[in-house]
Enzyme design. Sequence first.
Site, PDB file in Angstrom:
ATOM      1  N   GLU A   1       0.841  -1.214   0.000  1.00  0.00           N
ATOM      2  CA  GLU A   1       0.000   0.000   0.000  1.00  0.00           C
ATOM      3  C   GLU A   1       0.871   1.256   0.000  1.00  0.00           C
ATOM      4  O   GLU A   1       0.521   2.264  -0.612  1.00  0.00           O
ATOM      5  CB  GLU A   1      -0.949   0.018   1.201  1.00  0.00           C
ATOM      6  CG  GLU A   1      -1.914  -1.160   1.261  1.00  0.00           C
ATOM      7  CD  GLU A   1      -2.998  -1.156   0.174  1.00  0.00           C
ATOM      8  OE1 GLU A   1      -3.099  -0.179  -0.593  1.00  0.00           O
ATOM      9  OE2 GLU A   1      -3.733  -2.168   0.096  1.00  0.00           O
TER      10      GLU A   1
ATOM     11  N   LYS B   1      -2.538   9.231   2.387  1.00  0.00           N
ATOM     12  CA  LYS B   1      -3.922   8.732   2.383  1.00  0.00           C
ATOM     13  C   LYS B   1      -4.866   9.767   3.016  1.00  0.00           C
ATOM     14  O   LYS B   1      -5.938  10.049   2.482  1.00  0.00           O
ATOM     15  CB  LYS B   1      -4.022   7.390   3.118  1.00  0.00           C
ATOM     16  CG  LYS B   1      -5.482   6.952   3.249  1.00  0.00           C
ATOM     17  CD  LYS B   1      -5.768   5.520   3.016  1.00  0.00           C
ATOM     18  CE  LYS B   1      -7.270   5.286   2.990  1.00  0.00           C
ATOM     19  NZ  LYS B   1      -7.691   3.929   3.140  1.00  0.00           N
TER      20      LYS B   1
ATOM     21  N   ASN C   1      -7.565   3.669  -5.701  1.00  0.00           N
ATOM     22  CA  ASN C   1      -7.939   2.354  -6.244  1.00  0.00           C
ATOM     23  C   ASN C   1      -6.916   1.791  -7.209  1.00  0.00           C
ATOM     24  O   ASN C   1      -7.099   0.692  -7.730  1.00  0.00           O
ATOM     25  CB  ASN C   1      -9.297   2.435  -6.962  1.00  0.00           C
ATOM     26  CG  ASN C   1     -10.417   2.724  -5.988  1.00  0.00           C
ATOM     27  OD1 ASN C   1     -10.283   2.426  -4.811  1.00  0.00           O
ATOM     28  ND2 ASN C   1     -11.499   3.323  -6.467  1.00  0.00           N
TER      29      ASN C   1
ATOM     30  N   HIS D   1      -6.188  -1.894  -7.537  1.00  0.00           N
ATOM     31  CA  HIS D   1      -7.244  -2.595  -6.796  1.00  0.00           C
ATOM     32  C   HIS D   1      -8.360  -3.145  -7.676  1.00  0.00           C
ATOM     33  O   HIS D   1      -9.073  -4.041  -7.251  1.00  0.00           O
ATOM     34  CB  HIS D   1      -7.829  -1.672  -5.723  1.00  0.00           C
ATOM     35  CG  HIS D   1      -6.918  -1.533  -4.526  1.00  0.00           C
ATOM     36  ND1 HIS D   1      -5.674  -0.994  -4.618  1.00  0.00           N
ATOM     37  CD2 HIS D   1      -7.087  -1.882  -3.222  1.00  0.00           C
ATOM     38  CE1 HIS D   1      -5.094  -1.005  -3.419  1.00  0.00           C
ATOM     39  NE2 HIS D   1      -5.929  -1.539  -2.555  1.00  0.00           N
TER      40      HIS D   1
ATOM     41  N   HIS E   1      -4.204  -9.404   0.740  1.00  0.00           N
ATOM     42  CA  HIS E   1      -4.523  -8.156   0.055  1.00  0.00           C
ATOM     43  C   HIS E   1      -3.299  -7.528  -0.635  1.00  0.00           C
ATOM     44  O   HIS E   1      -3.345  -7.187  -1.813  1.00  0.00           O
ATOM     45  CB  HIS E   1      -5.123  -7.190   1.080  1.00  0.00           C
ATOM     46  CG  HIS E   1      -5.647  -5.935   0.493  1.00  0.00           C
ATOM     47  ND1 HIS E   1      -6.800  -5.884  -0.256  1.00  0.00           N
ATOM     48  CD2 HIS E   1      -5.176  -4.667   0.530  1.00  0.00           C
ATOM     49  CE1 HIS E   1      -7.009  -4.644  -0.644  1.00  0.00           C
ATOM     50  NE2 HIS E   1      -6.035  -3.883  -0.181  1.00  0.00           N
TER      51      HIS E   1
HETATM   52  N1  NAD Z   1     -11.166   0.041   4.919  1.00  0.00           N
HETATM   53  C1  NAD Z   1     -10.178   0.289   4.114  1.00  0.00           C
HETATM   54  O1  NAD Z   1     -10.019   1.419   3.648  1.00  0.00           O
HETATM   55  C2  NAD Z   1      -9.230  -0.800   3.777  1.00  0.00           C
HETATM   56  C3  NAD Z   1      -8.045  -0.492   3.103  1.00  0.00           C
HETATM   57  C4  NAD Z   1      -7.161  -1.521   2.860  1.00  0.00           C
HETATM   58  C5  NAD Z   1      -7.453  -2.817   3.261  1.00  0.00           C
HETATM   59  N2  NAD Z   1      -8.618  -3.084   3.881  1.00  0.00           N
HETATM   60  C6  NAD Z   1      -8.939  -4.446   4.319  1.00  0.00           C
HETATM   61  O2  NAD Z   1      -7.947  -4.881   5.255  1.00  0.00           O
HETATM   62  C7  NAD Z   1      -7.928  -6.306   5.252  1.00  0.00           C
HETATM   63  C8  NAD Z   1      -6.504  -6.788   5.268  1.00  0.00           C
HETATM   64  O3  NAD Z   1      -5.864  -6.281   6.417  1.00  0.00           O
HETATM   65  P1  NAD Z   1      -4.668  -7.073   7.128  1.00  0.00           P
HETATM   66  O4  NAD Z   1      -3.693  -7.474   6.104  1.00  0.00           O
HETATM   67  O5  NAD Z   1      -4.233  -6.252   8.268  1.00  0.00           O
HETATM   68  O6  NAD Z   1      -5.396  -8.438   7.551  1.00  0.00           O
HETATM   69  P2  NAD Z   1      -5.751  -9.121   8.947  1.00  0.00           P
HETATM   70  O7  NAD Z   1      -6.521  -8.243   9.824  1.00  0.00           O
HETATM   71  O8  NAD Z   1      -6.358 -10.415   8.574  1.00  0.00           O
HETATM   72  O9  NAD Z   1      -4.331  -9.386   9.630  1.00  0.00           O
HETATM   73  C9  NAD Z   1      -3.432 -10.259   9.029  1.00  0.00           C
HETATM   74  C10 NAD Z   1      -2.981 -11.363  10.021  1.00  0.00           C
HETATM   75  O10 NAD Z   1      -2.122 -10.792  11.000  1.00  0.00           O
HETATM   76  C11 NAD Z   1      -2.561 -11.137  12.303  1.00  0.00           C
HETATM   77  N3  NAD Z   1      -2.119 -10.060  13.174  1.00  0.00           N
HETATM   78  C12 NAD Z   1      -2.635  -8.814  13.260  1.00  0.00           C
HETATM   79  N4  NAD Z   1      -1.856  -8.056  14.038  1.00  0.00           N
HETATM   80  C13 NAD Z   1      -0.857  -8.841  14.490  1.00  0.00           C
HETATM   81  C14 NAD Z   1       0.280  -8.614  15.306  1.00  0.00           C
HETATM   82  N5  NAD Z   1       0.574  -7.398  15.780  1.00  0.00           N
HETATM   83  N6  NAD Z   1       1.106  -9.651  15.556  1.00  0.00           N
HETATM   84  C15 NAD Z   1       0.874 -10.878  15.015  1.00  0.00           C
HETATM   85  N7  NAD Z   1      -0.170 -11.146  14.213  1.00  0.00           N
HETATM   86  C16 NAD Z   1      -1.019 -10.127  13.939  1.00  0.00           C
HETATM   87  C17 NAD Z   1      -4.041 -11.329  12.154  1.00  0.00           C
HETATM   88  O11 NAD Z   1      -4.557 -12.141  13.179  1.00  0.00           O
HETATM   89  C18 NAD Z   1      -4.138 -11.993  10.787  1.00  0.00           C
HETATM   90  O12 NAD Z   1      -3.889 -13.363  10.916  1.00  0.00           O
HETATM   91  C19 NAD Z   1      -8.702  -6.742   4.032  1.00  0.00           C
HETATM   92  O13 NAD Z   1      -9.950  -7.237   4.456  1.00  0.00           O
HETATM   93  C20 NAD Z   1      -8.899  -5.461   3.235  1.00  0.00           C
HETATM   94  O14 NAD Z   1     -10.075  -5.462   2.476  1.00  0.00           O
HETATM   95  C21 NAD Z   1      -9.501  -2.101   4.159  1.00  0.00           C
HETATM   96 ZN    ZN Z   2      -5.662  -1.852  -0.471  1.00  0.00          ZN
END
Ligand code: NAD
Ligand code: ZN
Length: 345
Positions: free
Chosen positions: A174, A208, A226, A229, A249
């Site tokens: 990102e 952002k 986007n 994306h 992601h």
């Molecule tokens: N709302 C928005 O603007 C926006 C923007 C980008 C992404 N997203 C969303 O974000 C999601 C992906 O986020 P992500 O990659 O953080 O996924 P996630 O929340 O699934 O976290 C990834 C993994 O890391 C673990 N984890 C989290 N923090 C930890 C830590 N400090 N230590 C050890 N393990 C940890 C979690 O349990 C999970 O297994 C997607 O659903 C995507 O659609 C939303």
């Molecule tokens: Zn994204």
Amino acid sequence: MNPEQNYGIHFISDSFKELQLWLANNQFSQVFVLVDENTNKHCLPLLIPFLNGHVVIQIKKGERNKTLITAQKIWSALQQNKAGRNSLLINLGGGVICDIGGFCASTFKRGIKFINIPTTLLAMVDASIGGKQGVDFNFEKNMIGVFRHPEAIFIYLEFLKSLTSKELKNGYAESLKHALISDNKFWYELSAKNMSSSDIIKRSIQIKQNIVLLDPLEKGQRKILNFGHTIGHAFESCALLSNKKPLSHGYAVSAGMICEAYISNKICNLKNDELLEIENKILKTFPKQDCYNNRNVIIDFMRNDKKNDDQKINFTLLEQIGKAEINLTCDDILILESLSYYESL
Ligand SMILES: NC(=O)c1ccc[n+]([C@@H]2O[C@H](COP(=O)([O-])OP(=O)(O)OC[C@H]3O[C@@H](n4cnc5c(N)ncnc54)[C@H](O)[C@@H]3O)[C@@H](O)[C@H]2O)c1
Ligand SMILES: [Zn+2]
């Protein structure tokens, strides 16, 4: 759209004292903390000493659980514990926790307050900011959701220490995107790897924030976020639909950025050497992925994306590194060609 757009983003240096003070100033009737099994184990212990009474709601980790079924469990826990309009939900986790927690808080009793404490790099630089809350539905990403901002965001870099390198890369994708769409200098600094992680995170958040502030409801310019994306989300949806391991992601978006840079090169004047620069730098960190099974299915996912105004697939493309253009379309043949190009690398 809620409340305040100008919520504070607090960078915490050594402990959650600042959060403790913030909670004391706000006088919530009850504090709920949403975690998954990983953030319960690695992150919650660092927070607990600074909370004066709280209820923990734990959900199962991972994208597959960002669903209405999980949302129902969260709403039930809030209801059973008599959460009221003056309760606070703390989303302590990655993007999944921030997205689903923000959605549940925004809809429970027509909206209770929430804050985000992102614990992954991806959530710090992206998912926790910008007010998009939601869940996946029928294998489509973020189909059900709302725009609503947290009351505050607290960033604590200590949480990054328990992340795997794969998770760190997810967030890095990102930051690469932020640089590609709006900051040429940041792109070269990033890829030269001479910036501290704290500087990368701050710069990325700033990019952002600035974009979202100008267009909170994504009516126009916010769509530059986007980039990568349109195709990246379709890759993720294909992985959700199949029985394969979910494609995370950042990996999906990095592949999507290469495909969309290819399309940019064909219809948006992105120069050949910039396309090469982009794909080389991305592939160094993100090895090629097996992103989909079926070419028609992937085009269908793109066509149904909520980013489209009608049946036309909407792209944000690059004119050059650091400059993007929104609301572009191209024919399916070029999209399929971009997938073949990615496969050929
Ligand atoms: N709302 C928005 O603007 C926006 C923007 C980008 C992404 N997203 C969303 O974000 C999601 C992906 O986020 P992500 O990659 O953080 O996924 P996630 O929340 O699934 O976290 C990834 C993994 O890391 C673990 N984890 C989290 N923090 C930890 C830590 N400090 N230590 C050890 N393990 C940890 C979690 O349990 C999970 O297994 C997607 O659903 C995507 O659609 C939303
Ligand atoms: Zn994204």
